[in-house]
Design a protein around this motif. Structure first.
Motif, PDB file in Angstrom:
ATOM      1  N   ARG A   1     -37.407  15.738 -36.936  1.00 29.87           N
ATOM      2  CA  ARG A   1     -38.463  15.303 -36.013  1.00 29.87           C
ATOM      3  C   ARG A   1     -38.692  16.353 -34.919  1.00 29.87           C
ATOM      4  O   ARG A   1     -39.834  16.609 -34.531  1.00 29.87           O
ATOM      5  CB  ARG A   1     -38.084  13.959 -35.359  1.00 29.87           C
ATOM      6  N   LEU A   2     -37.614  16.965 -34.428  1.00 28.57           N
ATOM      7  CA  LEU A   2     -37.774  18.010 -33.411  1.00 28.57           C
ATOM      8  C   LEU A   2     -38.589  19.181 -33.954  1.00 28.57           C
ATOM      9  O   LEU A   2     -39.477  19.698 -33.263  1.00 28.57           O
ATOM     10  CB  LEU A   2     -36.401  18.499 -32.931  1.00 28.57           C
TER      11      LEU A   2
ATOM     12  N   TYR B   1     -36.700  15.428 -26.692  1.00 27.68           N
ATOM     13  CA  TYR B   1     -37.062  14.352 -27.623  1.00 27.68           C
ATOM     14  C   TYR B   1     -36.822  12.980 -26.992  1.00 27.68           C
ATOM     15  O   TYR B   1     -37.664  12.079 -27.109  1.00 27.68           O
ATOM     16  CB  TYR B   1     -36.255  14.497 -28.913  1.00 27.68           C
TER      17      TYR B   1
ATOM     18  N   GLU C   1     -43.781   7.689 -31.498  1.00 27.12           N
ATOM     19  CA  GLU C   1     -42.528   8.358 -31.861  1.00 27.12           C
ATOM     20  C   GLU C   1     -41.382   7.367 -31.985  1.00 27.12           C
ATOM     21  O   GLU C   1     -40.460   7.583 -32.790  1.00 27.12           O
ATOM     22  CB  GLU C   1     -42.181   9.457 -30.867  1.00 27.12           C
TER      23      GLU C   1
END
Length: 279
Positions: free
Chosen positions: A43-44, A55, A69
């Motif tokens: 995801r990063l 994040y 998210e």
């Protein structure tokens, strides 16, 4: 932009764990830290964020970006593995014990409802519909519907489309699907026909929040979902399911999940990971 490989600090891990629990009841013990790191590092990279601290800041945002998210977080931390006719013993019991009562209710004009709770990409609700239409074709014209819910909108769109790979159909059950599917532009895929899709309502739903319906179900399938929850959350969910079932309704859970019958008197054991309301 920071491009160094980010480390997942203990503080960031605890922040993610708390948010996952608060949002969806997911339990992430310390032993899951490497798993969380692996899943969220993707995801990063996707978001082009440099650190887990960045994040976590995004996750805390009270805006559409933060909300989106948080959904992606839950999707990343859960395993959406499913298949047609998974845990087939449930369908054998369903056909013997549940379906006859559903047919009788439909004959009287009563609504017949089944809930696939935690339906993932839709194989389970389509299996339920296919099984019912194979063994009780009269349900096609009755007040018969399957509710298919999942917390993850990223998987629900697969069910809404009703398109799956040809090789995902079990060879020994092909007769259940042959009249219900059609070819697509991709020769490796098939699509469920509209007359089947109209029987299934796909909805985004968090099982740990309020449920926006009052009708009761003849049967609830919630398999390999509660394994993500701690025991009190699991048993609380099973108690809620009991209240959402019709009298003598049925609950089917995953192979490693159990209803605690010592504290939950609403159910009796009726087979392997299968339970029936006692009244």
């Amino acid at each position: 932009m920071r491009t160094q490989r980010s480390e997942l600090s203990e503080a960031d891990f605890q922040a993610v764990s708390k948010l996952a629990y608060d949002e969806a009841g997911l339990v992430l013990p310390a032993s899951k830290k490497a798993f969380v790191y692996s899943r969220l590092q993707k995801r990063l990279r996707h978001l082009k964020l440099g650190t887990f601290e960045d994040y976590c800041a995004l996750l805390r945002q009270n805006d559409p970006d933060g909300e989106a998210e948080r959904i992606n977080l839950i999707s990343a931390l859960t395993t959406n593995v499913t298949q047609f006719f998974r845990e087939a013993h449930h369908f054998e019991l369903f056909g013997k014990e549940v379906l006859p009562g559903m047919v009788e209710a439909a004959r009287k004009g009563d609504p017949v409802r089944i809930w696939s709770a935690g339906c993932s990409a839709g194989q389970e609700p389509f299996t339920i519909a296919a099984y019912c239409l194979k063994h009780a074709p009269q349900l096609a014209t009755a007040d018969f519907r399957v509710l298919a819910s999942d917390i993850d909108p990223n998987v629900l769109h697969h069910g809404l489309a009703g398109v799956y790979p040809e090789d995902s159909l079990p060879d020994d059950r092909s007769d259940y699907f042959s009249d219900l599917i059609e070819a697509t532009e991709n020769p490796k895929d098939f699509r469920f026909k509209e007359n089947v899709k109209k029987l299934i309502a796909f909805r985004k739903l968090n099982l740990l929040r309020d449920w926006p319906f009052s009708g009761r179900f003849d049967a609830i399938f919630c398999r390999n979902v509660a394994i993500y929850f701690d025991l009190p959350t699991q048993q609380g969910l099973f108690e809620k399911f009991g209240k959402q079932l019709k009298p003598k309704g049925w609950l089917f859970v995953g192979h490693s999940e159990r209803v605690n019958l010592d504290t939950n008197k609403a159910f009796r054991s009726a087979g392997l990971t299968s339970y029936q309301r006692t009244e």
